[in-house]
Enzyme design. Sequence first.
Site, short mmCIF file in Angstrom:
data_model
loop_
_atom_site.label_atom_id
_atom_site.label_comp_id
_atom_site.label_asym_id
_atom_site.label_seq_id
_atom_site.Cartn_x
_atom_site.Cartn_y
_atom_site.Cartn_z
NE ARG A 49 19.80 -5.82 43.28
CZ ARG A 49 20.54 -5.52 41.56
NH1 ARG A 49 21.12 -4.46 41.20
NH2 ARG A 49 20.83 -6.77 41.33
CG ASP A 51 11.85 -9.61 46.92
OD1 ASP A 51 12.56 -8.78 45.66
OD2 ASP A 51 11.45 -10.74 46.38
NE ARG A 196 9.26 -14.65 49.18
CZ ARG A 196 8.67 -13.24 48.92
NH1 ARG A 196 9.36 -12.38 47.89
NH2 ARG A 196 7.54 -13.72 48.25
#
Length: 246
Positions: A49, A51, A196
């Site tokens: 999923r 971002d 990230r």
Amino acid sequence: MRVKMIVAYDGTNYSGWQIQPNGVTIEQKLNEALTALLGEDIRVTGASRTDAGVHSLGNVCVFDTNTRMPAEKISFALNQRLPEDIVVQDSCEVDPDFHPRFSKSRKTYEYRILNRRFPLPTRRLDTYFYHYPLDVMRMQEAAEHLIGEHDFKSFCAANAQSRTSVRTIYDCSVTKNDDIITIRVTGNGFLYNMVRIIAGTLIKVGAGEIAPSDMNRILAACDRSAAGPTAPAHGLTMMGLVYEKD
């Protein structure tokens, strides 16, 4: 039958993969196009999923259908109905119990940094521009500390809902080609914003603000504040998944 699809997309114009009340998503576009194509109410289930702003070359999803159209033909028909920034790369029939998120797999992400004096307009959507020089050797040395099974709580967004923060990283490398630095991470799963945050931390290492050996201390802290910042979403691309059965 259950159909598995490999989906590539430019995430720039989307509020991520998962359906949101206030924003257009990849999942929504696939559901709408499949429902129109097959004449059934179709709901896809995705492996990752991603971002808002994150891209993909190989996200995986499945859906169930009663159609008589061969599974391998669905990708061709569906791409005629999808926007040009979402393209199905493959479709095939899979076992009815196959689940893209819960089947054992190796998942690979790449985070790309444009490291030069000035930005390049043609790379503004898929790389993070960073103009201070970065030491790739230091970044690679730091990345190697992440390989193996660790508690990655320090590399997880503080509000994440995960049963456990232990994950296994099979490979983590930092390479440079011309002005593009690529952080490539392969693991058995990733926490919310994990790649990230790894990228943001490695940038700090490359800039000389964190020592490569500090990665062990950051891991041991199990505290989000010990790691570096979360790098911007648009530099991240999900490269794909390899399932154990494959």
